[in-house]
Scaffold this motif. Structure first.
Motif, PDB file in Angstrom:
ATOM      1  N   GLY A  16       3.479   7.109   3.464  1.00 34.72           N
ATOM      2  CA  GLY A  16       2.814   8.070   4.347  1.00 34.72           C
ATOM      3  C   GLY A  16       3.149   7.905   5.809  1.00 34.72           C
ATOM      4  O   GLY A  16       2.506   8.528   6.652  1.00 34.72           O
ATOM      5  N   HIS A  30       2.612   7.603  -5.302  1.00 34.22           N
ATOM      6  CA  HIS A  30       2.469   8.540  -4.198  1.00 34.22           C
ATOM      7  C   HIS A  30       2.297   9.964  -4.723  1.00 34.22           C
ATOM      8  O   HIS A  30       1.461  10.729  -4.216  1.00 34.22           O
ATOM      9  CB  HIS A  30       3.700   8.456  -3.290  1.00 34.22           C
ATOM     10  N   SER A  81       0.832  -1.194   0.000  1.00 35.20           N
ATOM     11  CA  SER A  81       0.000   0.000   0.000  1.00 35.20           C
ATOM     12  C   SER A  81       0.872   1.251   0.000  1.00 35.20           C
ATOM     13  O   SER A  81       1.761   1.402   0.828  1.00 35.20           O
ATOM     14  CB  SER A  81      -0.914  -0.004   1.235  1.00 35.20           C
ATOM     15  N   GLU A 129      -0.076   4.218   0.777  1.00 38.01           N
ATOM     16  CA  GLU A 129      -0.361   5.006   1.968  1.00 38.01           C
ATOM     17  C   GLU A 129       0.514   4.571   3.135  1.00 38.01           C
ATOM     18  O   GLU A 129       1.021   5.400   3.899  1.00 38.01           O
ATOM     19  CB  GLU A 129      -1.844   4.867   2.354  1.00 38.01           C
ATOM     20  N   GLN A 188      -1.214  10.441  -5.909  1.00 37.65           N
ATOM     21  CA  GLN A 188      -2.126  10.680  -4.793  1.00 37.65           C
ATOM     22  C   GLN A 188      -2.043  12.125  -4.314  1.00 37.65           C
ATOM     23  O   GLN A 188      -3.067  12.759  -4.011  1.00 37.65           O
ATOM     24  CB  GLN A 188      -1.812   9.736  -3.638  1.00 37.65           C
TER      25      GLN A 188
END
Length: 409
Positions: free
Chosen positions: A104, A289, A98, A100, A292
């Motif tokens: 992140g 990323h 993932s 995220e 996003q």
């Protein structure tokens, strides 16, 4: 010294002797390698089982990871597969890559427990099936670079824990607490480590995948404590409910029958491209990323425009007036943008404006760069030697350079 097994994730379509492409992890021709005619074994069940239920067959791994390639490699997956599937595999293993979680979070900690209870070998499956009329340049497409030579039975537990910390200065302390909390075997210090950890983080995301039939990961609201308990108890559960987790692959060059083929092509050596593909995968996730971030910026800007009464920016008006002509010549504008981004023009690449149209252009080019990475994978799948060509240049712009063109939010 024992040669490490080459493993790939098992699924029910895999059969002994089938040809296999280790780079794309795709099955090729069935029965590429068959039983030797002189061998008198059960043709319906050519496998020989070897019990491996001892402590040496329980592999415990706990490590900090920074890149998608670290996780993919630990799970015996190919970076080429992940890129071709746009970074998402399925509802289980796909969750571990993932964007995220990886990009992140301040810290990503991977826990893996792999248990091997039995290994199945097919040592008498040694004869490559010759196909009349097959051309030498068709060998790799039809046969792949290796074949399925066995299976592993047992179980595998994976968990990725992602954390954001209260302060960057606390990162070393959080890492120390995690290492203390997931010592193997258990120790009295574990509770102390987890207690310290909770005071140093602001939020965390825990995803776990159990690669056996004992537990459905969707049934669990995973926490640090539940992952710890599941990881420590996992080997005992596997002994009760083992299943096939991996297939063993072997190169054709290990077979004497390969050397006797009248017409053959040397199997592709994808080992040449391992490091390069890791870089491709990490760049691909960096672009995901960035994509996003562009999406978030677009939503934020769109909401701002709505609050201000829907006023159109000058570039949006211009975009609307020229839409028809752009559709008449759809490739022209795109090629100009691509040429600029790739540095083919003499001018320096220009940052995208912080407007809806500017962000739309950035989104389109970001996806184009991701497609170029996917095409790199296709080139390597056909011939991994391309990565060693001194005259060949990378076909896409590095994501860190591309990020410099994205407007600040």
């Amino acid at each position: 010294m024992t040669t490490p097994l080459r493993l790939v994730p098992y699924n029910t379509t895999i059969s002994i002797g089938a040809g296999f492409n280790s780079y794309t992890q795709q099955l090729c021709i069935n029965d590429a390698v068959e039983q030797a005619p002189s061998k008198s074994i059960d043709a319906a069940n050519p496998l020989t089982a070897h019990d491996k239920a001892d402590a040496s067959r329980i592999t415990w791994t706990s490590k900090f990871v920074d890149n998608a390639s670290d996780i993919i490699d630990a799970m015996s997956l190919s970076g080429a597969v992940v890129i071709r599937e746009n970074g998402v595999l399925d509802n289980t293993s796909g969750a571990f890559v993932s964007v995220e979680n990886i990009k992140g979070s301040d810290i990503n900690y991977l826990i893996q427990v792999r248990v091997i209870t039995r290994q199945f070998d097919a040592k008498d499956i040694t004869e490559i099936r010759s196909i009349p009329g097959l051309k030498s340049d068709e060998f790799n497409e039809v046969y792949g670079d290796c074949f399925i030579s066995g299976f592993i039975e047992g179980g595998e537990f994976n968990a990725l824990m992602s954390f954001n910390v209260t302060s960057e200065a606390n990162i070393p302390s959080v890492k120390a607490a995690l290492e203390l909390g997931f010592k193997e075997p258990k120790s009295p210090e574990i509770a102390t480590g987890l207690s310290k950890l909770q005071k140093l983080i602001t939020d965390n995301e825990v995803i776990a995948w159990i690669g056996d039939t004992t537990q459905d990961p969707a049934d669990n609201d995973w926490t640090i404590e539940s992952v710890q308990e599941a990881a420590f108890n996992f080997p005992d559960k596997v002994l009760e409910f083992p299943q096939r987790t991996h297939a063993v692959i072997t190169s054709y060059t290990a077979l004497q029958s390969y050397q006797r083929l009248p017409l053959k092509s040397e199997p592709l050596n994808y080992g040449l491209a391992e490091s390069y593909t890791e870089n491709l995968l990490n760049d691909f996730f960096e672009y995901k990323h960035i994509l996003q971030e562009i999406e978030h910026a677009s939503k934020s800007l769109d909401n701002t425009v709505a609050v201000q009464g829907g006023a159109k920016s000058s570039d949006l008006t211009t975009y609307g007036l020229t839409t028809t002509s752009k559709f008449d010549r759809p490739r022209t504008g795109y090629e100009n943008i691509t040429s600029n981004i790739a540095g083919k023009s003499k001018d320096n690449p220009q940052p995208y404006p912080l407007t809806l149209v500017g962000l739309q252009q950035a989104r389109r080019e970001c996806r184009a760069q991701m497609n170029k990475i996917a095409k790199e994978v296709d080139l390597i799948a056909n011939d991994p030697r391309v990565v060693n060509s001194e005259s060949r240049q990378r076909s896409y712009l590095g994501p860190h350079a591309f990020r410099e063109l994205i407007p600040a939010k």
